[in-house]
Each structure stands twice: as structure tokens, then as C-alpha cells.
Motif scaffolding. Structure first.
Motif, PDB file in Angstrom:
ATOM      1  N   SER A   1       0.828  -1.211   0.000  1.00 10.27           N
ATOM      2  CA  SER A   1       0.000   0.000   0.000  1.00 10.27           C
ATOM      3  C   SER A   1       0.862   1.260   0.000  1.00 10.27           C
ATOM      4  CB  SER A   1      -0.928   0.001   1.217  1.00 10.27           C
ATOM      5  OG  SER A   1      -0.169   0.006   2.409  1.00 10.27           O
ATOM      6  N   ILE A   2       0.277   2.362  -0.431  1.00 11.55           N
ATOM      7  CA  ILE A   2       0.959   3.654  -0.454  1.00 11.55           C
ATOM      8  C   ILE A   2       1.082   4.159   0.979  1.00 11.55           C
ATOM      9  CG2 ILE A   2       0.822   6.054  -1.228  1.00 11.55           C
ATOM     10  CD1 ILE A   2      -0.684   5.008  -3.709  1.00 11.55           C
ATOM     11  N   SER A   3       2.283   4.575   1.348  1.00  4.23           N
ATOM     12  CA  SER A   3       2.549   5.095   2.687  1.00  4.23           C
ATOM     13  C   SER A   3       2.556   6.620   2.632  1.00  4.23           C
ATOM     14  CB  SER A   3       3.905   4.581   3.189  1.00  4.23           C
ATOM     15  OG  SER A   3       4.225   5.197   4.419  1.00  4.23           O
ATOM     16  N   ILE A   4       1.591   7.218   3.274  1.00  3.08           N
ATOM     17  CA  ILE A   4       1.527   8.676   3.369  1.00  3.08           C
ATOM     18  C   ILE A   4       1.818   9.012   4.819  1.00  3.08           C
ATOM     19  CG2 ILE A   4       0.093  10.724   3.087  1.00  3.08           C
ATOM     20  CD1 ILE A   4      -1.480   9.116   0.960  1.00  3.08           C
TER      21      ILE A   4
ATOM     22  N   ARG B   1       5.435  13.920  -0.102  1.00  8.57           N
ATOM     23  CA  ARG B   1       5.068  13.592  -1.482  1.00  8.57           C
ATOM     24  C   ARG B   1       5.345  12.103  -1.595  1.00  8.57           C
ATOM     25  NH1 ARG B   1       8.910  15.857  -5.694  1.00  8.57           N
ATOM     26  NH2 ARG B   1       8.040  17.838  -5.089  1.00  8.57           N
ATOM     27  N   SER B   2       4.306  11.308  -1.551  1.00  7.84           N
ATOM     28  CA  SER B   2       4.471   9.861  -1.503  1.00  7.84           C
ATOM     29  C   SER B   2       4.499   9.200  -2.863  1.00  7.84           C
ATOM     30  CB  SER B   2       3.354   9.235  -0.663  1.00  7.84           C
ATOM     31  OG  SER B   2       3.473   9.665   0.670  1.00  7.84           O
TER      32      SER B   2
ATOM     33  N   PRO C   1       9.839  10.901  -3.729  1.00 11.93           N
ATOM     34  CA  PRO C   1      10.393  10.542  -5.043  1.00 11.93           C
ATOM     35  C   PRO C   1      10.037  11.555  -6.131  1.00 11.93           C
ATOM     36  CG  PRO C   1       8.430   9.240  -4.594  1.00 11.93           C
ATOM     37  CD  PRO C   1       8.721  10.033  -3.341  1.00 11.93           C
ATOM     38  N   PHE C   2      10.899  11.636  -7.148  1.00 13.39           N
ATOM     39  CA  PHE C   2      10.650  12.482  -8.319  1.00 13.39           C
ATOM     40  C   PHE C   2      11.402  11.881  -9.505  1.00 13.39           C
ATOM     41  CE2 PHE C   2      14.205  14.122  -5.926  1.00 13.39           C
ATOM     42  CZ  PHE C   2      15.171  14.431  -6.873  1.00 13.39           C
TER      43      PHE C   2
END
Length: 175
Positions: A13-16, A22-23, A75-76
């Protein structure tokens, strides 16, 4: 208007976490999503979180881990979409090829790196800001860090952060 829903596996899952954060980042061609995800098998960071960067191509539901990115933050993408820049909780700015491999450290000893944000320019530079500094610049190949902006403490500026490129790519906007 374009909308997209992003499905990721329950075990990835996405960790915010944190503020500001900025996840996730979308590749310049809009086909790849890199995000900070939870992974019970990843090494724990100092706060006990087990996160790392994960990649999902938007034309499939498969998600893959980017090895060597445990604890990565903010990340970017590079302009060509082949690399991902990120910050570590241990004070580094790193990059990793989207295809995988070993992360490359570009800058060390960044105070507040877990709350730093960066943007990768078409000229091959990365502009980044931290919670208590002006914007700085480093080549995407590494090397010396130079100051782009300085804080105006007389006007109570506390940081220059959240850099984004203008549509022309010729200027960086920041808060």
C-alpha cells in the motif's frame, strides 16, 4: 478533466507519512507510477516503518519493489523517465534507475532530508530545498552542491521548498 484511480496490492500500500510529504510521482510520459509503499520485508527505519520505493506501470496491475530504497522519501522522476530521485532518512539525495540496480548517492549530510523535495531539470541538474535552507542545486551525476537561493531572514523566510518546474522547464517555482 482526466481522472485516474491507482490500485496497488494490499501488501504494498501507499505510505503517506509525515507532513509535508510527497508519496508518489508520475513519470513524464504518464505511464509509470513510483510510490513510497509499505513492505513488511523491508528493513525498519528509526521510527519502525518498513517502506521502500515501488513501481507500477499504469498498463498493468503488477507492482515491483525498487531494491535498495528502504526508507526512501519524496520521489521524483528524471525528465526522460528513466531515473527516480529520492531522499533518505539518513541525510542523502539518491537516484536509482527505474529498471533497477544499485542506488547512487548524489549528496550526503542533508539536514532535514526526510522533509526535502526535489525536481530534476532537462539540463541534468536537481534543484532541492530543505526545511531550513534556500534552494540548492547538484548535477544529476553528483558533484558540488551550489546555492540557488538564500533565505531572507529579515522578512522571516524559514525555507525555500517544494520546487516545481514551470511548463517551459526554464524556471523553478518554490514556496
Amino acid at each position: 478533466t482526466t481522472r485516474v484511480s491507482v490500485m496497488v496490492p494490499a501488501n504494498r500500500s501507499i505510505s503517506i507519512d509525515g507532513s509535508p510529504t510527497r508519496s508518489l510521482a508520475l513519470s513524464p510520459d504518464g505511464m509509470q507510477l513510483v510510490y513510497v509503499g509499505t513492505n513488511a520485508a523491508a528493513p525498519a527505519d528509526p521510527r519502525g516503518r518498513r517502506t521502500q520505493l515501488m513501481v507500477r506501470s499504469l498498463d498493468t496491475l503488477a507492482v515491483r519493489d525498487l531494491p535498495g530504497t528502504a526508507g526512501a522519501r519524496q520521489p521524483f522522476f528524471s525528465p526522460d523517465g528513466q531515473w527516480v530521485g529520492f531522499f533518505t532518512q539518513t541525510g542523502e539525495l539518491r537516484k536509482i534507475a527505474l529498471a533497477g540496480g544499485t542506488p547512487v548517492t548524489l549528496v550526503e549530510k542533508i539536514d532535514g532530508s526526510q522533509s526535502s523535495f526535489g525536481v530534476w531539470t532537462a539540463e541534468g541538474a536537481i534543484a532541492f530545498g530543505t526545511p531550513a535552507t534556500g534552494l540548492r542545486r547538484v548535477s544529476a551525476e553528483g558533484g558540488a552542491v551550489t546555492e540557488l537561493t538564500t533565505l531572507d531572514v529579515a522578512n522571516r523566510e524559514a525555507s525555500h521548498s517544494f520546487p516545481v518546474l514551470t511548463p517551459s522547464g526554464r524556471a523553478v517555482l518554490f514556496v
